[in-house]
Design a protein around this motif. Structure first.
Motif, mmCIF file in Angstrom:
data_model
loop_
_atom_site.group_PDB
_atom_site.id
_atom_site.type_symbol
_atom_site.label_atom_id
_atom_site.label_comp_id
_atom_site.label_asym_id
_atom_site.label_seq_id
_atom_site.Cartn_x
_atom_site.Cartn_y
_atom_site.Cartn_z
ATOM 1 N N TYR A 155 0.802 -1.222 0.000
ATOM 2 C CA TYR A 155 0.000 0.000 0.000
ATOM 3 C C TYR A 155 0.840 1.280 0.000
ATOM 4 C CZ TYR A 155 -4.411 -2.460 0.724
ATOM 5 O OH TYR A 155 -5.524 -3.255 0.563
ATOM 6 N N HIS A 193 -3.735 18.221 9.560
ATOM 7 C CA HIS A 193 -4.857 17.445 9.051
ATOM 8 C C HIS A 193 -6.007 18.374 8.732
ATOM 9 C CE1 HIS A 193 -6.691 13.557 8.308
ATOM 10 N NE2 HIS A 193 -7.776 13.935 8.943
ATOM 11 N N PRO A 226 -11.092 9.994 8.554
ATOM 12 C CA PRO A 226 -10.491 8.659 8.604
ATOM 13 C C PRO A 226 -9.761 8.395 9.924
ATOM 14 C CG PRO A 226 -9.948 9.781 6.553
ATOM 15 C CD PRO A 226 -10.547 10.803 7.452
ATOM 16 N N TYR A 286 -6.906 7.382 10.568
ATOM 17 C CA TYR A 286 -5.492 7.734 10.708
ATOM 18 C C TYR A 286 -5.283 9.114 11.337
ATOM 19 C CZ TYR A 286 -5.798 10.324 6.212
ATOM 20 O OH TYR A 286 -6.132 11.174 5.194
ATOM 21 N N GLY A 307 1.332 11.337 6.190
ATOM 22 C CA GLY A 307 1.166 10.141 5.389
ATOM 23 C C GLY A 307 2.055 10.154 4.162
ATOM 24 N N SER A 363 1.142 3.623 10.802
ATOM 25 C CA SER A 363 -0.042 3.056 10.156
ATOM 26 C C SER A 363 -0.398 1.771 10.887
ATOM 27 C CB SER A 363 0.223 2.757 8.681
ATOM 28 O OG SER A 363 0.177 3.935 7.914
ATOM 29 N N ASN A 394 -8.972 -0.806 0.386
ATOM 30 C CA ASN A 394 -8.128 0.237 0.935
ATOM 31 C C ASN A 394 -7.708 -0.143 2.349
ATOM 32 O OD1 ASN A 394 -6.770 2.665 0.894
ATOM 33 N ND2 ASN A 394 -8.591 3.890 0.435
ATOM 34 N N GLU A 418 -7.482 2.168 7.945
ATOM 35 C CA GLU A 418 -7.294 3.499 8.518
ATOM 36 C C GLU A 418 -7.717 4.625 7.576
ATOM 37 O OE1 GLU A 418 -2.663 4.296 7.353
ATOM 38 O OE2 GLU A 418 -3.068 3.157 9.177
ATOM 39 N N ARG A 419 -7.813 4.334 6.280
ATOM 40 C CA ARG A 419 -8.189 5.366 5.312
ATOM 41 C C ARG A 419 -9.696 5.407 5.054
ATOM 42 N NH1 ARG A 419 -3.430 4.114 0.870
ATOM 43 N NH2 ARG A 419 -1.648 4.453 2.281
ATOM 44 N N GLU A 420 -10.417 4.450 5.585
ATOM 45 C CA GLU A 420 -11.858 4.381 5.357
ATOM 46 C C GLU A 420 -12.675 4.494 6.644
ATOM 47 O OE1 GLU A 420 -13.491 4.235 2.442
ATOM 48 O OE2 GLU A 420 -11.632 4.330 1.306
#
Length: 531
Positions: A14, A97, A105, A107, A345, A374, A492, A495-497
């Protein structure tokens, strides 16, 4: 009992080649960063930043932050950290952020915990210095589409309203409809109740999205001394005036980044392309690009036009009307903070690496870049499913089709792999090619054509056999596909969703301490945590 494992970032599939090469300290990347994120690098960064950050800037920073925190309930540790910023031996570790609804998300948590844990680690290594964790709110961003929702158990909970200008200034009016959705969809336990109260206090009792995000982040992390910075501040922007003028008059960012992109693009994709002027004009409900034409400054998508001398006077008298874009914001951050390291990220790290030449040109120390932690949170029910299906930890990161293919081959009662047959076929055609060398070219061509045809035939047979076995083991195939979708939604990273609320419902107030205990920001590996 909690278990914690790590795997290499590159083994997850990823992370970009640029990030993997950076973590491996590949020489191809050396020109695009300053000090590497290890103790030796931080020792050098402390010396470099300490010698360049002025006492006057510290006083302005402290004064502006005290003003920003008016009316906010501070923890003792956050209050102490604000005061420490006045000291010449105090440095910051920063992440940034967007103002995503209810953190967006998952993360978001990992970014801030990475920052907090790094300040703790540096304090133990360099006790003579102080290190303050900072969260930079992207209050001036105007991409409302990216921030207006969060996902809860596969459902998008969205704020429906018209966008307009910098998102930080948006009124929280209308978020009661989102609260109704939360009431409808969240659970009924005590942890769910705490989440609902947190949303209500942040978004229904604060006036703007900036205030709501500050309240929420402070509630989640005040006990760790997190300092929250809003860059949309006239006092802080006043410190940035010389750099705004230089950008307007000399196109410094465009020139230096364009040069960097020429070399970087030889090995890696370019994340962001610079504009001629990398600043926005900011006003009520407006954030638009600044363009120059015939020695006049134009505001894109408006009728606003300014003579050069008038515009430069505005910079000095009203710096709050000027907003850095994605390539200028890092410089703004490093000018106003005694910062050692930016944590972000992979995408953020990629565009930061385009900027070293820009920093060198204006003689501002380029910070250490650190890829944030992550995490895959592996609940016990999913771990049991993996055990039943015979899936090892490293395998769960495989592409879904490849994972299913591997597992069907393992459990199949017949041999699906035609490697032996292909080996025999290859040997036969080696002998035929040797024979063809003694004849004419037409025979040699026929041999090559026949080899290709036979190998393609075996490939097709293998695929057909695999397809048939997938149908035979359809139940297992479906279970594997379901597990992959649960752990890697939409193919995905989790952590991104997912949003933190799903896991807070499970673990409550133990969630953040659990993560803080497990994550090592300098470990430079992907974490798998089984709470």
């Amino acid at each position: 009992m909690r278990q914690h494992s790590t795997i290499h970032f590159k083994d997850t599939g990823y992370f970009s080649k640029l990030m993997c090469d950076y973590l491996d300290q590949n020489e191809k990347v050396n020109a695009y960063y300053n000090n590497f994120p290890n103790i030796v690098g931080f020792r050098a960064q402390i010396k470099e930043k300490g010698g360049s950050f002025s006492k006057d800037n510290r006083i302005v920073l402290h004064s502006c932050l005290i003003e920003q925190y008016k009316g906010v309930k501070l923890s003792e540790l956050t209050s102490d950290n604000l005061e420490l910023l006045k000291n010449e031996n105090t440095f910051t570790i920063t992440t940034g952020h967007q103002l995503n609804l209810f953190t967006g998300p998952l993360y978001f948590l990992y970014k801030i915990i990475s920052v907090i844990n790094l300040t703790r680690r540096l304090k133990s290594e360099f006790p003579e210095n102080n290190f303050v964790p900072v969260y930079w709110m992207a209050t001036e961003d105007h991409d409302f589409e990216e921030i207006k929702y969060f996902n809860y158990k596969g459902k998008k909970i969205k704020w429906d309203r018209e966008p307009g200008g910098a998102v930080g200034k948006l009124s929280t009016e209308g978020l009661d409809a989102v609260y109704d959705l939360i009431e409808e969809n969240f659970g009924k336990g005590s942890n769910a109740k705490r989440l609902k109260n947190l949303f209500r206090e942040a978004y229904l009792e604060q006036k703007t999205l900036t205030e709501a995000t500050r309240y929420l982040a402070n509630e989640l992390f005040a006990a760790y001394g997190l300092v929250i910075v809003d860059g949309d501040d006239p006092g802080l922007k006043n410190l940035f005036v010389p750099f705004i003028e230089k950008e307007l008059l000399e196109n410094n960012c465009f020139n230096t980044v364009s040069k960097t992109n020429e070399s970087l693009s030889l090995n890696y994709p370019i994340q962001v392309n610079p504009r001629e002027i990398n600043l926005f004009y900011l006003d009520e409900g407006l954030r638009e690009r600044i363009l120059i034409e015939n020695d006049e400054f134009h505001i894109n998508n408006t009728d606003l036009v300014f003579k050069k001398e008038v515009f430069l006077k505005m910079v000095r008298e009203h710096p709050e009307k000027f907003s850095p874009n994605v390539l200028m914001r890092p410089l703004y951050q490093e000018v106003i903070l005694p910062n050692l390291c930016y944590i972000g990220g992979g995408g953020e790290m990629a565009y930061w690496m385009q900027l070293k030449g820009c920093f060198n040109e204006v003689e501002v120390p380029f910070p250490i870049l650190l890829l944030r932690n992550s995490v895959l949170l592996l609940d016990s029910k999913y771990e049991r499913k993996m055990d039943i299906l015979g899936i090892e930890l490293y395998e769960i990161f495989l592409d879904q089709n490849q994972l299913i293919k591997n597992k069907v081959k393992q459990i199949s009662d017949i041999e699906i792999d035609f490697s032996k047959e292909k080996k025999v076929l290859n040997q036969m055609f080696i002998e035929l090619k040797a024979l063809s060398d003694k004849t004419d070219k037409s025979f040699s061509g026929a041999v090559l054509a026949q080899e290709k045809k036979q190998l393609n035939g075996l490939e097709k047979l293998e695929k057909r056999l695999l397809k048939a076995q997938k149908r035979k083991y359809a139940e297992i195939v479906d279970r594997i596909a379901g597990l992959k979708e649960q752990l890697f939604p939409k193919s995905n990273l989790q952590e991104r969703e997912a949003n933190f609320s799903e896991f807070y419902e499970l673990y409550g107030d133990d969630l953040i301490p659990l993560l803080a205990d497990c994550l090592d920001p300098l470990g430079l590996e992907f974490d798998v945590i089984r709470p």
